[in-house]
Design a protein around this motif. Structure first.
Motif, PDB file in Angstrom:
ATOM      1  N   ALA A 201       0.746  -1.314   0.149  1.00  0.00           N
ATOM      2  CA  ALA A 201      -0.089   0.075   0.042  1.00  0.00           C
ATOM      3  C   ALA A 201       0.823   1.316   0.096  1.00  0.00           C
ATOM      4  O   ALA A 201       0.718   2.344  -1.045  1.00  0.00           O
ATOM      5  CB  ALA A 201      -0.903   0.112   1.146  1.00  0.00           C
ATOM      6  N   GLU A 202       1.685   1.420   0.848  1.00  0.00           N
ATOM      7  CA  GLU A 202       2.518   2.791   1.151  1.00  0.00           C
ATOM      8  C   GLU A 202       3.733   2.920  -0.079  1.00  0.00           C
ATOM      9  O   GLU A 202       3.907   3.988  -0.436  1.00  0.00           O
ATOM     10  CB  GLU A 202       3.064   2.697   2.377  1.00  0.00           C
ATOM     11  CG  GLU A 202       2.213   2.933   3.706  1.00  0.00           C
ATOM     12  CD  GLU A 202       2.925   2.971   4.993  1.00  0.00           C
ATOM     13  OE1 GLU A 202       4.070   3.288   5.020  1.00  0.00           O
ATOM     14  OE2 GLU A 202       2.090   2.930   5.927  1.00  0.00           O
ATOM     15  N   ASP A 203       4.107   2.010  -0.406  1.00  0.00           N
ATOM     16  CA  ASP A 203       5.021   1.727  -1.485  1.00  0.00           C
ATOM     17  C   ASP A 203       4.405   2.227  -2.815  1.00  0.00           C
ATOM     18  O   ASP A 203       5.030   2.694  -3.754  1.00  0.00           O
ATOM     19  CB  ASP A 203       6.125   0.710  -1.694  1.00  0.00           C
ATOM     20  CG  ASP A 203       6.997   0.408  -0.450  1.00  0.00           C
ATOM     21  OD1 ASP A 203       7.156   1.278   0.183  1.00  0.00           O
ATOM     22  OD2 ASP A 203       7.535  -0.564  -0.632  1.00  0.00           O
ATOM     23  N   THR A 204       3.175   2.194  -2.910  1.00  0.00           N
ATOM     24  CA  THR A 204       2.400   2.221  -4.306  1.00  0.00           C
ATOM     25  C   THR A 204       1.747   3.693  -4.161  1.00  0.00           C
ATOM     26  O   THR A 204       1.662   4.339  -5.280  1.00  0.00           O
ATOM     27  CB  THR A 204       1.274   1.062  -4.632  1.00  0.00           C
ATOM     28  OG1 THR A 204       1.975  -0.100  -4.360  1.00  0.00           O
ATOM     29  CG2 THR A 204       0.651   1.250  -6.183  1.00  0.00           C
TER      30      THR A 204
ATOM     31  N   LYS B 101      -1.820   8.859   1.524  1.00  0.00           N
ATOM     32  CA  LYS B 101      -2.806   8.480   0.588  1.00  0.00           C
ATOM     33  C   LYS B 101      -3.339   6.929   0.974  1.00  0.00           C
ATOM     34  O   LYS B 101      -4.508   6.471   1.050  1.00  0.00           O
ATOM     35  CB  LYS B 101      -2.418   8.186  -0.946  1.00  0.00           C
ATOM     36  CG  LYS B 101      -2.250   9.839  -1.334  1.00  0.00           C
ATOM     37  CD  LYS B 101      -1.676   9.608  -2.921  1.00  0.00           C
ATOM     38  CE  LYS B 101      -1.823  10.879  -3.404  1.00  0.00           C
ATOM     39  NZ  LYS B 101      -1.382  10.957  -4.900  1.00  0.00           N
ATOM     40  N   ALA B 102      -2.236   6.116   1.418  1.00  0.00           N
ATOM     41  CA  ALA B 102      -2.383   4.642   1.860  1.00  0.00           C
ATOM     42  C   ALA B 102      -3.394   4.662   2.898  1.00  0.00           C
ATOM     43  O   ALA B 102      -4.331   3.700   3.117  1.00  0.00           O
ATOM     44  CB  ALA B 102      -1.449   3.829   1.841  1.00  0.00           C
TER      45      ALA B 102
ATOM     46  N   PRO C  26      -7.532  -0.398   5.450  1.00  0.00           N
ATOM     47  CA  PRO C  26      -8.359  -1.584   5.786  1.00  0.00           C
ATOM     48  C   PRO C  26      -8.675  -2.345   4.511  1.00  0.00           C
ATOM     49  O   PRO C  26      -8.883  -3.656   4.773  1.00  0.00           O
ATOM     50  CB  PRO C  26      -9.535  -0.932   6.708  1.00  0.00           C
ATOM     51  CG  PRO C  26      -8.835   0.247   7.043  1.00  0.00           C
ATOM     52  CD  PRO C  26      -8.016   0.947   6.003  1.00  0.00           C
ATOM     53  N   LEU C  27      -9.094  -1.623   3.205  1.00  0.00           N
ATOM     54  CA  LEU C  27      -9.758  -2.402   2.350  1.00  0.00           C
ATOM     55  C   LEU C  27      -8.525  -3.393   1.643  1.00  0.00           C
ATOM     56  O   LEU C  27      -8.551  -4.350   1.373  1.00  0.00           O
ATOM     57  CB  LEU C  27     -10.060  -1.452   1.261  1.00  0.00           C
ATOM     58  CG  LEU C  27     -10.466  -2.106  -0.206  1.00  0.00           C
ATOM     59  CD1 LEU C  27     -11.643  -2.942  -0.029  1.00  0.00           C
ATOM     60  CD2 LEU C  27     -10.510  -0.917  -1.232  1.00  0.00           C
ATOM     61  N   ILE C  28      -7.373  -2.769   1.685  1.00  0.00           N
ATOM     62  CA  ILE C  28      -5.968  -3.417   0.944  1.00  0.00           C
ATOM     63  C   ILE C  28      -5.721  -4.748   1.920  1.00  0.00           C
ATOM     64  O   ILE C  28      -5.484  -5.983   1.262  1.00  0.00           O
ATOM     65  CB  ILE C  28      -4.781  -2.479   0.682  1.00  0.00           C
ATOM     66  CG1 ILE C  28      -5.408  -1.470  -0.044  1.00  0.00           C
ATOM     67  CG2 ILE C  28      -3.880  -3.430   0.165  1.00  0.00           C
ATOM     68  CD1 ILE C  28      -5.867  -1.772  -1.385  1.00  0.00           C
TER      69      ILE C  28
ATOM     70  N   CYS D   5      -4.171  -1.057  -5.211  1.00  0.00           N
ATOM     71  CA  CYS D   5      -3.579   0.040  -4.738  1.00  0.00           C
ATOM     72  C   CYS D   5      -3.159   1.057  -6.193  1.00  0.00           C
ATOM     73  O   CYS D   5      -3.316   2.249  -6.080  1.00  0.00           O
ATOM     74  CB  CYS D   5      -2.219  -0.367  -4.102  1.00  0.00           C
ATOM     75  SG  CYS D   5      -2.377  -0.941  -2.309  1.00  0.00           S
ATOM     76  N   VAL D   6      -2.929   0.622  -7.178  1.00  0.00           N
ATOM     77  CA  VAL D   6      -2.292   1.096  -8.244  1.00  0.00           C
ATOM     78  C   VAL D   6      -3.522   1.918  -8.902  1.00  0.00           C
ATOM     79  O   VAL D   6      -3.435   3.083  -9.250  1.00  0.00           O
ATOM     80  CB  VAL D   6      -1.630   0.166  -9.486  1.00  0.00           C
ATOM     81  CG1 VAL D   6      -1.538   0.840 -10.730  1.00  0.00           C
ATOM     82  CG2 VAL D   6      -0.573  -0.335  -8.951  1.00  0.00           C
ATOM     83  N   TYR D   7      -4.659   1.238  -8.991  1.00  0.00           N
ATOM     84  CA  TYR D   7      -5.789   1.669  -9.725  1.00  0.00           C
ATOM     85  C   TYR D   7      -6.391   3.033  -8.826  1.00  0.00           C
ATOM     86  O   TYR D   7      -6.887   3.941  -9.529  1.00  0.00           O
ATOM     87  CB  TYR D   7      -6.904   0.590  -9.810  1.00  0.00           C
ATOM     88  CG  TYR D   7      -6.522  -0.359 -10.883  1.00  0.00           C
ATOM     89  CD1 TYR D   7      -5.511  -0.170 -11.822  1.00  0.00           C
ATOM     90  CD2 TYR D   7      -7.293  -1.697 -11.044  1.00  0.00           C
ATOM     91  CE1 TYR D   7      -5.256  -1.169 -12.785  1.00  0.00           C
ATOM     92  CE2 TYR D   7      -6.712  -2.661 -11.743  1.00  0.00           C
ATOM     93  CZ  TYR D   7      -5.740  -2.276 -12.787  1.00  0.00           C
ATOM     94  OH  TYR D   7      -5.427  -3.162 -13.768  1.00  0.00           O
TER      95      TYR D   7
END
Length: 270
Positions: free
Chosen positions: A88-91, A96-97, A102-104, A259-261
Motif C-alpha cells: 500500500a504505502e510503496d504504491t 494516501k494509503a 483496511p480495504l487493502i 492500490c495502483v488503480y
C-alpha cells in the motif's frame, strides 16, 4: 504389442472410472437450502471456513499483542508490514494509503485464505476458483477507485484526467478517448477478476489431474504402467510447490493492482 498394451491400459482406465477433471469440479451439488438464494454447496462452505479462519487469526493476533512479541506476533507483524508498507504505502504513498489500508489488508488476507484452501487436505478447492467471488472483489475495488477519484477531483475533472492524455494532438483524441475509456472502465476490472479466477481454476485442475492419474497408475494399471505413477506424482508434487507460490502471488497482485488503480484515480498525474 506395445500399442496393444497401451490400448488395454486406456480401456482399463475408462472401466475403472478414471476421468480427467472438468469444470464440474467447481459446481458441486447443494447440500443445504437447495433452490434458494442461500443455497450452500462445498465451494460456499470452503469460502465461509476460510473467512472465519482469517477473522479469527487476525482477531487473536490483535488481542494478544505484547511489548515483547511472541513468534506468532512477530510473524503476523511481518505479514502485516508486507501488506501495509510493501504494497500500500510503496504504491500510494503513506498519506494516501492510510484511508484505504483496511480495504487493502482485507483484500490481501481474504484472497490469500480463499486461495490456500486448494492446498489443504479434505478441502482441496480454492474459494476463488469460481468466478463469482473474484467478480465481487473486483466490483468492490472498481467502485472504490472510481468513487475515490470523483470525491477527490469532482466528476468532470476525474473523467478528463481518466480519458484525455496530456500533450497529445487534438485530432488524436478521437482515437485515444475510446481506448482510454475501454481501458479504465472495462479492461481493468475484467482482467483483475479473470486473472485471479483463471490461475486458481487451472492450478486446481492440474493438481486433480496429476494425483488422479497417480492413483490410477499405482492401483489400477497393469502391464508395467505402474511406473508412470512416479512421473505423475512428481508432476503433482511440482505443481503443489508451484501453487504454494501462486496462492500468495495472486493475493499480492490483486492487492497491488488495487492500490495502483486507486492511486491513479486520486493522483494528479495521469
Amino acid at each position: 504389442m506395445g500399442t496393444l498394451n497401451a490400448a488395454n491400459t486406456l480401456i482399463q482406465a475408462a472401466d475403472s472410472g478414471f476421468h480427467a477433471p472438468s469444470m464440474a469440479e467447481f459446481f458441486p451439488a447443494a447440500f443445504l437450502f437447495e433452490g434458494t438464494p442461500f443455497e450452500m454447496n462445498r465451494v460456499m462452505l470452503i469460502r465461509i471456513l476460510a473467512t472465519v479462519a482469517v477473522v479469527v487469526l487476525l482477531g487473536v493476533w490483535a488481542s494478544r499483542m505484547k511489548l515483547i512479541p511472541s513468534r506468532f506476533q512477530s510473524a503476523m507483524e511481518l505479514a502485516m508490514e508486507f501488506v501495509t508498507v510493501g504494497i500500500a504505502e510503496d504504491t500510494m504513498g503513506k498519506e494516501k494509503a492510510k484511508k484505504f489500508m483496511p480495504l487493502i489488508v482485507a483484500i490481501f488476507f481474504g484472497i490469500l485464505f480463499w486461495n490456500v484452501t486448494k492446498l489443504i487436505p479434505f478441502l482441496n478447492m480454492p474459494g476463488t476458483g469460481v468466478i463469482g467471488l473474484p467478480i465481487v472483489l473486483t466490483l468492490v475495488v472498481y467502485v472504490t477507485y472510481h468513487w475515490a477519484g470523483i470525491a477527490e477531483k469532482g466528476l468532470g475533472r476525474y473523467l478528463k484526467d481518466s480519458l484525455i492524455l496530456p500533450g497529445v494532438p487534438p485530432a488524436m483524441h478521437i482515437l485515444l478517448i475510446p481506448i482510454e475509456f475501454i481501458t479504465k472502465f472495462v479492461t481493468q476490472p475484467f482482467t483483475l477478476a479473470i486473472r485471479l479466477f483463471a490461475n486458481m481454476m487451472v492450478g486446481h485442475l492440474l493438481l486433480v489431474l496429476c494425483f488422479s492419474a497417480t492413483s490410477f497408475f499405482l492401483f489400477d494399471a497393469a502391464n508395467g504402467f505402474q511406473f508412470f505413477s512416479i512421473l505423475t506424482f512428481a508432476g503433482g508434487f511440482f505443481v503443489f510447490l508451484l501453487e504454494m507460490l501462486v496462492v500468495v502471488l495472486q493475493a499480492y497482485i490483486f492487492a497491488l493492482l488495487s492500490c495502483v488503480y486507486i492511486n491513479a484515480a486520486i493522483s494528479d498525474d495521469h
